[in-house]
Design a protein around this motif. Structure first.
Motif, PDB file in Angstrom:
ATOM      1  N   UNK A  54      11.969  97.414  64.967  1.00 31.99           N
ATOM      2  CA  UNK A  54      11.226  96.589  63.641  1.00 31.99           C
ATOM      3  C   UNK A  54      11.113  95.089  64.271  1.00 31.99           C
ATOM      4  N   UNK A  55       9.905  94.617  64.090  1.00 34.10           N
ATOM      5  CA  UNK A  55       9.604  93.237  64.699  1.00 34.10           C
ATOM      6  C   UNK A  55      10.339  92.309  63.947  1.00 34.10           C
ATOM      7  N   UNK A  56      10.371  92.351  62.663  1.00 30.29           N
ATOM      8  CA  UNK A  56      11.072  91.421  61.944  1.00 30.29           C
ATOM      9  C   UNK A  56      12.729  91.248  62.150  1.00 30.29           C
ATOM     10  N   UNK A  57      13.157  90.215  62.803  1.00 35.31           N
ATOM     11  CA  UNK A  57      14.477  89.983  63.093  1.00 35.31           C
ATOM     12  C   UNK A  57      15.484  90.312  61.875  1.00 35.31           C
ATOM     13  N   UNK A  58      15.139  89.754  60.709  1.00 36.08           N
ATOM     14  CA  UNK A  58      16.101  89.585  59.677  1.00 36.08           C
ATOM     15  C   UNK A  58      16.152  91.399  59.097  1.00 36.08           C
ATOM     16  N   UNK A  59      15.069  91.974  59.255  1.00 32.99           N
ATOM     17  CA  UNK A  59      14.826  93.367  58.765  1.00 32.99           C
ATOM     18  C   UNK A  59      15.797  94.232  59.593  1.00 32.99           C
ATOM     19  N   UNK A  60      15.533  94.101  61.114  1.00 36.60           N
ATOM     20  CA  UNK A  60      16.136  94.804  62.084  1.00 36.60           C
ATOM     21  C   UNK A  60      17.690  94.538  61.895  1.00 36.60           C
ATOM     22  N   UNK A  61      18.119  93.487  61.621  1.00 41.40           N
ATOM     23  CA  UNK A  61      19.727  92.901  61.461  1.00 41.40           C
ATOM     24  C   UNK A  61      20.078  93.852  60.167  1.00 41.40           C
ATOM     25  N   UNK A  62      19.444  93.976  59.065  1.00 37.71           N
ATOM     26  CA  UNK A  62      19.677  94.367  57.754  1.00 37.71           C
ATOM     27  C   UNK A  62      19.776  95.834  58.182  1.00 37.71           C
ATOM     28  N   UNK A  63      19.016  96.477  58.944  1.00 38.34           N
ATOM     29  CA  UNK A  63      19.105  97.997  59.123  1.00 38.34           C
ATOM     30  C   UNK A  63      20.323  98.204  59.871  1.00 38.34           C
ATOM     31  N   UNK A  64      20.506  97.451  60.881  1.00 44.20           N
ATOM     32  CA  UNK A  64      21.698  97.806  61.663  1.00 44.20           C
ATOM     33  C   UNK A  64      22.993  97.665  61.181  1.00 44.20           C
ATOM     34  N   UNK A  66      23.308  98.075  57.970  1.00 41.23           N
ATOM     35  CA  UNK A  66      23.410  99.267  56.879  1.00 41.23           C
ATOM     36  C   UNK A  66      23.994 100.587  57.662  1.00 41.23           C
ATOM     37  N   UNK A  67      23.388 100.705  58.882  1.00 36.96           N
ATOM     38  CA  UNK A  67      23.727 101.890  59.625  1.00 36.96           C
ATOM     39  C   UNK A  67      25.202 101.661  59.965  1.00 36.96           C
ATOM     40  N   UNK A  68      25.640 100.738  60.397  1.00 37.35           N
ATOM     41  CA  UNK A  68      27.119 100.316  60.762  1.00 37.35           C
ATOM     42  C   UNK A  68      28.141 100.693  59.395  1.00 37.35           C
ATOM     43  N   UNK A  69      27.665 100.172  58.453  1.00 43.43           N
ATOM     44  CA  UNK A  69      28.458 100.447  57.053  1.00 43.43           C
ATOM     45  C   UNK A  69      28.212 101.781  56.609  1.00 43.43           C
ATOM     46  N   UNK A  70      27.114 102.273  56.681  1.00 40.05           N
ATOM     47  CA  UNK A  70      27.005 103.804  56.000  1.00 40.05           C
ATOM     48  C   UNK A  70      27.598 104.956  57.083  1.00 40.05           C
ATOM     49  N   UNK A  71      27.675 104.770  58.284  1.00 43.53           N
ATOM     50  CA  UNK A  71      28.344 105.640  59.410  1.00 43.53           C
ATOM     51  C   UNK A  71      29.628 105.313  59.458  1.00 43.53           C
ATOM     52  N   UNK A  72      30.401 104.011  58.796  1.00 44.59           N
ATOM     53  CA  UNK A  72      31.766 103.990  59.244  1.00 44.59           C
ATOM     54  C   UNK A  72      31.968 103.886  60.638  1.00 44.59           C
ATOM     55  N   UNK A  73      31.167 103.608  61.584  1.00 44.35           N
ATOM     56  CA  UNK A  73      31.480 103.453  62.981  1.00 44.35           C
ATOM     57  C   UNK A  73      31.439 102.124  63.369  1.00 44.35           C
ATOM     58  N   UNK A  74      32.130 101.718  64.559  1.00 46.60           N
ATOM     59  CA  UNK A  74      32.163 100.363  65.094  1.00 46.60           C
ATOM     60  C   UNK A  74      31.134 100.077  65.760  1.00 46.60           C
TER      61      UNK A  74
END
Length: 100
Positions: A54-64, A66-74
Motif C-alpha cells: 500500500x502506498x498510503x502509510x496510514x492504510x498500510x499501518x492500519x492493515x498491519x 489488523x493482521x496482528x490483532x486478527x491473527x493473535x500473533x506477535x
C-alpha cells in the motif's frame, strides 16, 4: 500470545532475515482469504513475513495492525512494506530464548 522480550525479538529477526514473504496483500486489501492464508502460514511456519503493498502509510499501518490483532500473533518487526509475525504453534518449531 504474551509479549516477546527484546532478546526474543532479536533472535526472531535473525531467523526471519532470509525468509521471503509468504503472503502478499494486493489491491483487494485484507480479505478473509488473505487472513486464512496468514493463519495457515503461521500454523505451519510460526515465523512469517507478510508484504503489504500500500502506498498510503496510514492504510498500510492500519492493515498491519489488523493482521496482528486478527491473527493473535506477535509483531516482530516492520521494515517498509514487510511485516514479520511470530505465533507459537502446537508443534513448536522455534525454541525462543527464555524470558527473564
Amino acid at each position: 500470545m504474551s509479549q516477546l522480550t527484546t532478546k526474543q525479538k532479536q533472535y526472531l529477526k535473525g531467523l526471519a532475515h532470509n525468509l521471503k514473504p509468504v503472503v502478499l496483500l494486493g489491491g483487494n486489501g485484507l480479505t478473509e482469504g488473505v487472513m486464512a492464508e496468514i493463519e495457515v502460514a503461521l500454523s505451519h511456519h510460526e515465523l512469517i513475513k507478510v508484504k503489504v503493498a500500500s502506498e498510503d502509510r496510514e492504510v498500510k499501518r492500519a492493515i498491519m495492525d489488523a493482521i496482528v490483532r486478527e491473527s493473535a500473533a506477535a509483531q516482530v518487526q516492520v521494515i517498509g512494506h514487510i511485516l514479520v509475525l511470530y505465533r507459537e504453534s502446537e508443534k513448536r518449531k522455534i525454541e525462543l530464548p527464555k524470558a527473564r
